[in-house]
Design an enzyme around this catalytic site. Structure first.
Site, mmCIF file in Angstrom:
data_model
loop_
_atom_site.group_PDB
_atom_site.id
_atom_site.type_symbol
_atom_site.label_atom_id
_atom_site.label_comp_id
_atom_site.label_asym_id
_atom_site.label_seq_id
_atom_site.Cartn_x
_atom_site.Cartn_y
_atom_site.Cartn_z
ATOM 1 N N GLU A 158 0.802 -1.243 0.000
ATOM 2 C CA GLU A 158 0.000 0.000 0.000
ATOM 3 C C GLU A 158 0.827 1.282 0.000
ATOM 4 O O GLU A 158 0.565 2.201 0.788
ATOM 5 C CB GLU A 158 -0.967 -0.012 1.194
ATOM 6 C CG GLU A 158 -1.889 -1.216 1.192
ATOM 7 C CD GLU A 158 -2.752 -1.318 2.446
ATOM 8 O OE1 GLU A 158 -2.580 -0.510 3.372
ATOM 9 O OE2 GLU A 158 -3.607 -2.225 2.503
ATOM 10 N N GLU A 265 -6.103 -10.874 -1.301
ATOM 11 C CA GLU A 265 -6.833 -10.747 -0.018
ATOM 12 C C GLU A 265 -8.342 -10.716 -0.278
ATOM 13 O O GLU A 265 -9.061 -9.860 0.238
ATOM 14 C CB GLU A 265 -6.407 -9.462 0.722
ATOM 15 C CG GLU A 265 -4.901 -9.340 0.903
ATOM 16 C CD GLU A 265 -4.478 -8.149 1.759
ATOM 17 O OE1 GLU A 265 -5.328 -7.497 2.372
ATOM 18 O OE2 GLU A 265 -3.257 -7.887 1.807
HETATM 19 C C1 XIL Z 1 -5.874 -6.787 8.487
HETATM 20 C C2 XIL Z 1 -6.123 -8.013 9.364
HETATM 21 O O1 XIL Z 1 -7.009 -8.869 8.697
HETATM 22 C C3 XIL Z 1 -6.689 -7.585 10.705
HETATM 23 O O2 XIL Z 1 -6.787 -8.690 11.570
HETATM 24 C C4 XIL Z 1 -5.796 -6.511 11.328
HETATM 25 O O3 XIL Z 1 -6.392 -6.033 12.500
HETATM 26 C C5 XIL Z 1 -5.563 -5.359 10.383
HETATM 27 O O4 XIL Z 1 -5.055 -5.854 9.145
HETATM 28 N N1 XIL Z 1 -4.893 -4.973 3.829
HETATM 29 C C6 XIL Z 1 -3.831 -5.744 4.212
HETATM 30 C C7 XIL Z 1 -3.982 -6.659 5.366
HETATM 31 O O5 XIL Z 1 -2.807 -5.756 3.527
HETATM 32 O O6 XIL Z 1 -2.772 -6.848 6.057
HETATM 33 C C8 XIL Z 1 -5.046 -6.194 6.321
HETATM 34 O O7 XIL Z 1 -5.229 -7.198 7.309
HETATM 35 C C9 XIL Z 1 -6.334 -5.896 5.584
HETATM 36 C C10 XIL Z 1 -6.131 -4.831 4.553
#
Ligand code: XIL
Length: 377
Positions: A158, A265
């Site tokens: 990001e 994701e």
């Molecule tokens: C999220 C996790 O799922 C949560 O448990 C944590 O509290 C915050 O992060 N983008 C990403 C992930 O790259 O690492 C994130 O994961 C969600 C958004």
């Protein structure tokens, strides 16, 4: 007459054999259906795979895992020089036992990092040299520890700005080091684990504006002779956002830029929120929680159709998308129960909270079977 009866019988045997062959080739699990031709993954926490039913489901369904939180900087190095590999190593051990690949997530981000990495006690950016040394020390230690155990790393997560007028997000790393923190992270990762694939990962990078900026970054890294193998499109999506054609265009654009494409994701949010994307820090105080007792059947069917439409796009150009990873396993594990609004009941994944497969599971399985004609379950 006798001859004819024999023919009929023979025909029936043939029909029965064909039906049997079809039944055999229709796999009943995701990993069976892809038959090693695609990485099909899930994000997990180490305590989740220790739960017997969930562990068995993960081992049966997936051939790839991402640590949901336990490979992040603050988990692995909470204090300077003090590394905590325990939980992440449990994921590695589980994966080894079940012949599952692991992707490391992540080496450099603006969230879930310890404050000291790029800032001093007053919150001011560290001098460039000190911040670079911290970045290098983390990447060096972590990449060497997981050498041969992970197939690749989300090196930078990001880093692109959401603002149309800016290229890079103003992160703690950028404030302390400068714009070249991204190339430095890729350089350090490659030095520490020359065999690992290296990825850039972001949300909303299927949208044309951000997509073009990611393409610029990929080109910049390649022009500098740095290794970059893939781009992750996170895929934290909703029922009507984004359009499948937008995803298709992004997959083609990244492929044409010479990188693998990973849906890294994936989840389909089923309850309202004000924003698209997945900025972890952008929380909302209130929001409706319309389905606390389960997703209505008609919506579950529509979600299945939405997943099927997206998977058809992922698999449209053979070989372009090399991995699809869901962000969680059953609905109770999803981060969307707590983001952007805390404590809701979301239903974004393929299994419900009782671990029953939802229509979305069967819809995805069907597309995978149709595409790969998997042979085992
Ligand atoms: C999220 C996790 O799922 C949560 O448990 C944590 O509290 C915050 O992060 N983008 C990403 C992930 O790259 O690492 C994130 O994961 C969600 C958004």
């Amino acid at each position: 007459m006798r001859h004819m009866r024999n023919l009929v019988c023979g025909g029936m045997i043939l029909l029965a054999a064909a039906a049997g062959a079809r039944a055999q080739s229709e796999a009943t699990t995701l990993r069976g259906a892809v038959d090693d031709k695609l990485l099909i993954g899930a994000a997990v926490m180490s305590y989740q795979i220790e739960q017997p039913r969930l562990g068995a489901l993960v081992a049966a369904q997936f051939n790839c895992l991402t640590g949901e939180n336990e490979f992040k900087v603050v988990s692995l190095q909470p204090e300077p020089g003090q590394f905590n590999f325990g939980p992440a190593d449990k994921i590695i051990d589980f994966a080894e036992q079940h012949n599952i690949k692991v992707v490391g997530h992540n080496l450099c981000w603006h969230n879930q990092i310890p404050a000291w990495e790029f800032a001093d006690a007053d919150g001011n950016p560290l001098p460039r040299d000190k911040a670079l040394a911290n970045l290098k020390a983390h990447i060096d230690t972590v990449c060497r520890h997981f050498r041969g155990k992970v197939i690749g790393w989300d090196v930078v997560n990001e880093a692109i700005s959401d603002s149309p007028n800016e290229f890079l997000r103003d992160t703690p790393a950028r404030k302390a080091i400068g714009d070249d923190y991204i190339e430095k992270a890729f350089e350090f990762a490659h030095e520490a684990d020359p065999d690992a694939e290296l990825y850039y990962n972001d949300y909303n990078d299927e949208e044309p504006g951000k997509r073009e900026k990611v393409l610029r970054l990929v080109k910049m890294l390649k022009d500098k002779g740095l290794r970059i193998d893939g781009v992750g499109i996170q895929g934290h999506w909703q029922m009507h956002y984004p359009a499948p054609s937008v995803v298709d265009d992004a997959i083609v654009a990244f492929h044409n830029a010479g990188v693998k494409v990973m849906i890294s994701e994936l989840d389909i949010d089923m309850i309202p929120r004000r924003q698209t994307g997945a900025e972890v820090g952008a929380t909302e105080k209130t929001g409706a929680d319309p389905y606390p007792n389960g997703l209505p059947a008609n919506l579950a069917e529509e979600q299945g159709k939405r997943y099927a439409d997206l998977f058809k796009v992922f698999l449209k150009h053979p070989g372009y998308v090399t991995r699809v990873t869901f962000w969680g396993t059953h609905d109770g594990t999803s981060w969307l129960n707590d983001w952007p609004v805390r404590g809701r009941h979301n239903h974004p994944l393929l299994w419900d909270r009782q671990l029953n497969p939802k229509p979305a599971f069967f819809a995805v399985l069907k597309v995978l079977n149709e595409t790969f004609g998997g042979h085992s379950s």
